[in-house]
Each structure stands twice: as C-alpha cells, then as structure tokens.
Design a protein around this motif. Structure first.
Motif, PDB file in Angstrom:
ATOM      1  N   PHE A  81       0.877  -1.163   0.000  1.00  0.00           N
ATOM      2  CA  PHE A  81       0.000   0.000   0.000  1.00  0.00           C
ATOM      3  C   PHE A  81       0.919   1.219   0.000  1.00  0.00           C
ATOM      4  O   PHE A  81       1.900   1.271   0.744  1.00  0.00           O
ATOM      5  CB  PHE A  81      -0.891   0.016   1.240  1.00  0.00           C
ATOM      6  CG  PHE A  81      -1.964  -1.035   1.205  1.00  0.00           C
ATOM      7  CD1 PHE A  81      -3.126  -0.820   0.487  1.00  0.00           C
ATOM      8  CD2 PHE A  81      -1.803  -2.228   1.882  1.00  0.00           C
ATOM      9  CE1 PHE A  81      -4.121  -1.789   0.444  1.00  0.00           C
ATOM     10  CE2 PHE A  81      -2.789  -3.202   1.854  1.00  0.00           C
ATOM     11  CZ  PHE A  81      -3.952  -2.979   1.128  1.00  0.00           C
ATOM     12  N   PHE A 101      -3.232  -4.592   6.030  1.00  0.00           N
ATOM     13  CA  PHE A 101      -3.498  -3.161   6.170  1.00  0.00           C
ATOM     14  C   PHE A 101      -4.342  -2.974   7.425  1.00  0.00           C
ATOM     15  O   PHE A 101      -5.399  -3.590   7.560  1.00  0.00           O
ATOM     16  CB  PHE A 101      -4.236  -2.606   4.955  1.00  0.00           C
ATOM     17  CG  PHE A 101      -4.503  -1.132   5.052  1.00  0.00           C
ATOM     18  CD1 PHE A 101      -3.524  -0.221   4.701  1.00  0.00           C
ATOM     19  CD2 PHE A 101      -5.713  -0.664   5.518  1.00  0.00           C
ATOM     20  CE1 PHE A 101      -3.751   1.142   4.806  1.00  0.00           C
ATOM     21  CE2 PHE A 101      -5.963   0.693   5.624  1.00  0.00           C
ATOM     22  CZ  PHE A 101      -4.975   1.598   5.266  1.00  0.00           C
ATOM     23  N   PRO A 137      -7.238   3.164  -0.126  1.00  0.00           N
ATOM     24  CA  PRO A 137      -5.781   3.075  -0.225  1.00  0.00           C
ATOM     25  C   PRO A 137      -5.349   2.540  -1.596  1.00  0.00           C
ATOM     26  O   PRO A 137      -6.087   1.794  -2.245  1.00  0.00           O
ATOM     27  CB  PRO A 137      -5.416   2.095   0.888  1.00  0.00           C
ATOM     28  CG  PRO A 137      -6.620   1.235   1.039  1.00  0.00           C
ATOM     29  CD  PRO A 137      -7.797   2.131   0.732  1.00  0.00           C
ATOM     30  N   HIS A 138      -4.154   2.936  -2.033  1.00  0.00           N
ATOM     31  CA  HIS A 138      -3.593   2.460  -3.294  1.00  0.00           C
ATOM     32  C   HIS A 138      -2.700   1.254  -3.033  1.00  0.00           C
ATOM     33  O   HIS A 138      -1.777   1.331  -2.214  1.00  0.00           O
ATOM     34  CB  HIS A 138      -2.757   3.555  -3.955  1.00  0.00           C
ATOM     35  CG  HIS A 138      -3.560   4.679  -4.489  1.00  0.00           C
ATOM     36  ND1 HIS A 138      -3.947   5.744  -3.698  1.00  0.00           N
ATOM     37  CD2 HIS A 138      -4.043   4.918  -5.718  1.00  0.00           C
ATOM     38  CE1 HIS A 138      -4.651   6.584  -4.443  1.00  0.00           C
ATOM     39  NE2 HIS A 138      -4.725   6.111  -5.670  1.00  0.00           N
ATOM     40  N   LEU A 139      -2.968   0.174  -3.719  1.00  0.00           N
ATOM     41  CA  LEU A 139      -2.137  -1.022  -3.650  1.00  0.00           C
ATOM     42  C   LEU A 139      -1.394  -1.123  -4.974  1.00  0.00           C
ATOM     43  O   LEU A 139      -2.015  -1.092  -6.040  1.00  0.00           O
ATOM     44  CB  LEU A 139      -2.995  -2.270  -3.446  1.00  0.00           C
ATOM     45  CG  LEU A 139      -2.239  -3.587  -3.453  1.00  0.00           C
ATOM     46  CD1 LEU A 139      -1.561  -3.822  -2.099  1.00  0.00           C
ATOM     47  CD2 LEU A 139      -3.177  -4.738  -3.763  1.00  0.00           C
ATOM     48  N   LYS A 185      -6.942   0.722  -6.609  1.00  0.00           N
ATOM     49  CA  LYS A 185      -7.468   1.632  -5.586  1.00  0.00           C
ATOM     50  C   LYS A 185      -8.723   0.991  -5.014  1.00  0.00           C
ATOM     51  O   LYS A 185      -9.755   0.923  -5.681  1.00  0.00           O
ATOM     52  CB  LYS A 185      -7.778   2.996  -6.200  1.00  0.00           C
ATOM     53  CG  LYS A 185      -8.235   4.016  -5.194  1.00  0.00           C
ATOM     54  CD  LYS A 185      -8.450   5.361  -5.870  1.00  0.00           C
ATOM     55  CE  LYS A 185      -8.941   6.376  -4.870  1.00  0.00           C
ATOM     56  NZ  LYS A 185      -9.202   7.663  -5.507  1.00  0.00           N
TER      57      LYS A 185
END
Length: 134
Positions: A8, A125, A45-47, A98
């Motif tokens: 992330f 996460f 969150p961006h992975l 996302k």
C-alpha cells in the motif's frame, strides 16, 4: 509470472533513467494508517504490485485482488478487482489498484493478490483510530 512485491502506498510515479531503464518512485509505503475520521468510514488506499514475466512465458496475465477481513481464502470479502494485463517476457509490469473499503470499526484487513490463479500473496493493512490533537 510472479508477484515480486506488493504494498500500500501514498504515491507512485514512473520515470525514465539512462539505459533506457525505468525507475519507480514509491512514497509513503504503509501497512497501517490513522483513520481521517471516526468509524464507520470508507477509505481508498492504493495497492501497487510489481509483476515479473520470465522468458518463455506468453506475457498475458490476469491480476486479481480480493480485500478480505482475514487471512483465510474464505474470510469475508470486502471488495474485489480483476484486471487483465500484458507484459513482455523477461520484463516487469505493475498493477495499481485503488480499493474502496468500508470500515465499520478499526481493524486489520488483508489484500489477497495473485496472478493467473497462482497462490495468494497477502498484504496486511490496519486502520487505526483517528489521532486526537494534543
């Protein structure tokens, strides 16, 4: 094909370097964050996943991410993303996902990631309570 890494991140940028070569600038790699407001809330969150294709493979793949409430494959599904991709054999590619994740409490979730039905690669996460000003 195989997942080399997945994280992330807050920001992700590509840039060219001499060679020609490619550089990936990732900032804010994280495994947890303080909630911006009290639960319940939705965060996105961006992975980012880096995927390598060995020489001799087709270069066609499908990247799948299932966000779950636990580490088990049958844990409750929160969200899912599936995206086909093509990569030149002996090269790398990336996938950016996302997630729109609804949290009813502060807890840990897991991004279950895989390429072409291979074994799952897990990325934890944790959503923490908001930080209170001092």
């Amino acid at each position: 094909m195989q997942i080399v890494s997945s994280l992330f991140v807050e920001n992700f940028e590509m840039r060219e370097a001499p060679g020609p070569s490619t550089r990936i600038d990732m900032t804010g790699a994280m495994f947890s964050m303080a909630a911006p407001s009290p639960a319940p809330l939705t965060i996105s969150p961006h992975l980012v996943a880096l995927i390598f294709c060995p020489e001799g493979e087709s270069g066609n793949g499908v990247f799948e991410v299932v966000f779950r409430n636990g580490v088990e494959e049958d844990s409750e599904q929160l969200a899912r993303n599936v995206s086909p991709f093509t990569v030149e054999p002996s090269k790398f590619t990336y996938r950016l996902v996302k997630g729109e994740l609804d949290f009813d409490s502060y807890k840990q979730i897991f991004a279950h990631c895989r390429v072409n039905k291979e074994p799952w690669h897990l990325v934890p996460f944790t959503l923490l309570p908001p930080v209170r000003p001092e």
